[in-house]
Every structure is written in structure tokens, then in C-alpha cells.
Design an enzyme around this catalytic site. Structure first.
Site: not given
Ligand code: AHR
Length: 514
Positions: A351, A27, A72, A172-173, A292, A244
Site C-alpha cells: 500500500q 486502505e 478487505n 475486493n477479493e 495489489e 504478494y
């Protein structure tokens, strides 16, 4: 501890691992791109500014697909800013990470980097501040051979051949309030469907992933997936999942048990996707893109570690330093992914470099492997093949895991986490059976007995372990190999049975010749 028994049979498989299961993520965030994969002027940089020391470590790690450019970041990104002559590219404020984006590195450079690393590119389009029009233009720029303004622009920029990017993420999200122009499930579902339709009209060979929940703990989890898939079912191939793991509570048994919540998450999303299919009497199966996943907490709730003031370029943020116990939890995630190979057909470790990453660098200096580098390398290099069904008889323990979505603590009970977490992968072509085994007991050695029916005569090809009496031990620039795999000595094989003694708190990989 009493002997932990595992039974499996060569003929009974969950499914074959998809090559895209072993992906990672780059990212525009902190020093992931700038000072990570790309650093013109670094002693190892090639003519394009790619750090060759990082490339060598990436090749060793062997990820198969790479997600880019966010995260993000993508929800405010204009892809046009990152193409064309570098001197003419605009500088922008990035509202995701409160940094300045120079755009010196963009889509074409990313594709070149992927080719150099021998990795499939996965691109995300901005469905936050932008929508279907920008998304379809990006597909045309990247994948259309020529003869239109956008495809000729790519050629003029120096990339004559189309990039042929197959895997595209639809934003994304988009459920997260932290996201630029976050949406309700209905708003997002409609935008994603229309974008997907147009993107596929331009290139019918592409595969598309809709955003699922940004975490299992989101208040809208479940209804989000259901609504989004009702809108997008015919247009998408994948729904995404993000996780996460953390040890905010300094409770290592709970941290290691939390991996099992990843299994729940996967099975729940499969159930929701299949229920949408059932209501349509459809035999189509939506696959899962776990795009992710990692351990992330030290630099998550801590604002100093998340943001640097003054809109800096490539600030050192989210630079999580991983220790031994993180590598154990991380290995557990690899096992969860393998054991759902039938439905999780894409996944990305988040990442790759510096930012919550297996590889760390010093700007102008060396690169080294973090502790989590090792389980990923084992997973990626030895996890290809048919994942076999296993019957595991192991003692269990109960745990309470704190999984806050925001600043408020939020506890979840895990009533019965088996001390052994295991996956078995049979690679018929290579003639190997590989056992990935996590001993979650912090103080007891685990005698393991595996009966691998149908394999007639097994031999040990290699056996290694990652463990250390100090669960807080880390790798660093000064001690880059403090945590590294060591041989697992006590493995005995006779015919179809395998016996091993797994040290307490250990990640073990036993590869057998078939
Ligand atoms: O990987 C770090 C961030 O975590 C990503 O930008 C975002 O998608 C997630 O919240």
C-alpha cells in the site's frame, strides 16, 4: 559471468505504458490513513489534517492513481458512514482488521487528499455485505452534478462540484474465504454485472474493474476469471490481479526468481479473458488491473503482527520493514508490469504508508523512505513511454519457490530464471531510452551489452544502482538513507551500443539521451 546480451529496436514496441500503471493503494487498515496520510495535530498537518511531510514524499514517489478504501475493509464498509459532519459519523467495528473505525476520514477527504497530491482517485464499492444499490448510490453521490437528494447531499457536505471519479472497483477479493460475504464466481459475477450496469447508467463515462482471483494460488484460479467474465464481459473494462511475493523459506535466489511467476500470472489471465472474448466472437479486449502487488510476508502469517487485541483504533499492524533484497524483488515486479504494458493498463502498489508500504511514519514524528521506495520512484518517474521488445541472452538458474495461500507450504518450480531481468522504455517526447535492469546473481558482477538499433547515437543522461553487500540492510527512523541509489559508474556508450557492469544483487537504472 559471461557477457549478457540484449538486443532491441526502436521500432518494435510491446506497447505504451498507461498513466494508471504507476498507482498505489490506501486502505483503512492499521496506520495507513490515521497516522499515515492523515494526522490532525501532527506538526506538519495542514488545516485538513493531511500530513505535509507525507504528502511531500508521495509527490516525490509520484504515484498516478490511488485505490481506496480497501482491500478487505471495503467488503464491510458503508460509504455513508464516512460523509457529512465528522462529529456525527458512526464508530464501527471493522471485521477485516478487527479494529475500530472512527470514520473521521472518508470519501470526500480522500478526494481532497488526491487533489492535493495530484493523483487520480480509484474507488472500490462494497459488494460483500452490500450490493448494487449502495454502489449506484455512491456513484450518484460522487459523480452526479446536482438536483437529486444524493448529489445535493454532497453539495451540502461542502463539495459543490462532482468528484468525477472515473475508475471503480467492483468489490475486493470476493473469492477469498477471509472476505466478508465471500462469493462463488457465479454469485459474484451476477452481482458485479448488475452493480456495473446501474453504476454506468448513472455515469456512462466510468470504467469498471471486476475482481479476479485474489492470488494465482487460489484453488478456483482460472475458473473464477472465466466464470466472472462470462457474466460481466459486456459491463466491465478490467479484471483485477493481486500478488504478494515472499521469502518465507529464506531462499533469496528463489525469492528473486518468483517475480517471473508474475509474468505467468499476467499472461494466463490475458489468455482467459481473450478466450471469453473468442467464445463471443468479440474484438473487445479486457484490460488487466494489477491493483495489489508488493512483497509481504513478515507480517502476514504472524498473528501478532496482523491483529492487535481489544478493537483498537488504527493499530500498528502489517508494518513490514523492507530490506535490500525486498527492493530487488520489488524492482523485478516493476519490470514485469512494464513488459506487459499492452494489457496491464492499471496497477497499484499495495500500500502507500505504514501498511506494507514504501513510506513509514512515526505518529507525531518523522516520515522516511523504505528500501522499496526507490525502485517504485524509478519505475514511476522513468517508466513512461513505449516499452520496447527485447531479445535477452542470459544464463539462467532453477528455483523452488514456496507460495502458500494459507498456513500450509506450497512449492512451485521455476525451471529457468534468467539472471538478468530487464525492461527498456523509450520516451519520444523526453528523448530518452531508459533501461531497468535487475542482476539476480548474488555473487557475480554482470557484464551487460545492449544493442539499441535505430537510436543512432546515445548518450548517458543518468545511471544509478541500488545495491548493498548486506541484503538485510534496512532504512529506519535512525538511519533513513541507509539504502539509497548511488551512481552506476561503469557505463560506456558508443553509437547504438551500451555496456555496463552490474554489481551482484543489484537494481540498475540507466537513462540514455536519444
Ligand atoms: O493489502 C492488504 C490486503 O491484502 C488487502 O486488504 C486485501 O485485498 C489483500 O488480501
Amino acid at each position: 559471468m559471461r557477457t549478457v546480451e540484449v538486443r532491441l529496436h526502436r521500432d518494435f514496441a510491446i506497447g505504451a505504458t498507461h498513466p494508471r500503471l504507476f498507482g498505489a493503494f490506501i486502505e483503512h487498515l492499521g496506520r495507513c490513513v490515521y497516522g499515515g496520510i492523515y494526522e490532525p495535530g501532527h506538526p506538519t498537518a495542514d488545516a485538513r489534517g493531511f500530513r505535509k511531510d507525507v504528502l511531500a514524499l508521495v509527490k516525490e514517489l509520484a504515484p498516478t492513481i490511488m485505490r481506496y478504501p480497501g482491500g478487505n475493509f471495503v467488503s464491510g464498509y458503508n460509504w455513508e458512514d464516512g460523509v457529512g459532519p465528522v462529529a456525527e459519523r458512526p464508530r464501527r467495528l471493522d471485521l477485516a482488521w478487527l479494529s475500530t473505525e472512527t470514520n473521521a476520514f472518508g470519501t470526500n477527504e480522500f478526494i481532497d487528499w488526491c487533489r492535493a497530491a495530484d493523483i487520480e482517485p480509484m474507488l472500490a464499492v462494497n459488494l460483500g455485505t452490500r450490493g448494487g444499490d449502495a454502489a449506484r448510490n455512491m456513484v450518484e453521490y460522487c459523480n452526479h452534478p446536482g438536483g437529486t437528494t444524493l448529489s445535493e447531499l454532497r453539495r451540502k457536505h461542502g463539495w459543490d462540484e462532482p468528484h468525477g471519479v472515473k475508475f471503480w472497483c467492483l468489490g475486493n477479493e470476493m473469492d477469498g474465504p477471509w472476505q466478508m460475504e465471500a462469493k462463488t464466481a457465479t454469485e459474484y459475477g451476477r452481482i458485479a454485472r448488475e452493480a456495473a450496469k446501474m453504476m454506468r447508467w448513472i455515469d456512462p463515462s466510468i470504467e469498471l474493474a471486476a475482481c479476479g482471483s485474489s492470488g494465482r494460488r487460489m484453488a478456483t484460479y482460472g475458473t473464477w476469471e472465466d466464470t466472472v467474465l462470462q457474466h460481466t464481459f459486456d459491463q466491465v473494462d478490467y479484471i483485477s490481479l493481486h500478488t504478494y511475493l515472499n521469502n518465507y523459506d529464506q531462499d533469496t535466489p528463489a525469492f528473486l526468481a518468483s517475480v517471473d511467476l508474475m509474468d505467468n500470472f499476467i499472461e494466463e489471465v490475458v489468455a482467459i479473458a481473450d478466450s471469453v472474448a473468442a467464445r463471443r466472437r468479440s474484438s473487445k479486449r479486457i484490460m488487466l488491473s494489477f491493483d495489489e502487488w508488493n512483497v509481504w510476508y513478515r507480517t502476514r502469517r504472524n498473528r501478532q503482527a496482523r491483529v492487535k487485541e481489544g478493537w483498537p483504533i488504527a493499530p500498528p499492524i502489517l508494518e513490514e520493514v523492507y530490506d535490500m533484497e525486498d527492493a530487488l524483488a520489488f524492482g523485478g515486479c516493476c519490470i514485469s508490469l512494464l513488459n506487459h504494458a499492452d494489457r496491464v493498463t492499471a496497477a497499484c502498489l499495495a500500500q502507500l504508508v505504514n501498511v506494507i508500504a514504501p513510506i513509514m511514519t512515526e505518529t507525531g514524528g518523522p516520515a522516511w523512505r523504505q528500501t522499496i521506495f526507490w525502485p517504485f520512484l524509478h519505475f514511476s518517474r522513468m517508466g513512461r513511454g513505449r516499452v520496447l521488445r527485447t531479445e535477452i541472452s542470459s544464463p539462467t538458474y532453477s528455483a523452488r519457490y514456496n507460495d502458500p495461500q494459507g498456513p500450509v507450504d506450497d512449492y512451485y518450480d521455476i525451471p529457468a530464471a534468467p539472471y538478468l531481468k530487464l525492461s527498456a522504455v523509450h520516451d519520444d517526447t523526453a528523448g530518452t531510452l531508459t533501461l531497468f535492469a535487475l542482476n539476480r546473481s548474488l555473487d557475480e558482477e554482470m557484464p551487460l551489452a545492449v544493442t539499441a538499433a535505430g537510436f543512432a547515437r546515445l548518450v548517458v543522461k543518468q545511471a544509478s544502482q541500488l545495491c548493498d553487500p548486506d541484503l538485510e540492510a534496512i532504512n529506519s527512523k535512525a538511519a533513513p538513507d541507509r539504502i539509497a541509489p548511488k551512481p552506476l559508474a561503469r557505463v560506456k556508450v558508443a553509437g547504438e551500443s551500451v555496456e555496463a557492469l552490474l554489481p551482484p544483487a543489484s537494481w540498475n537504472v540507466i537513462q540514455l539521451g536519444v
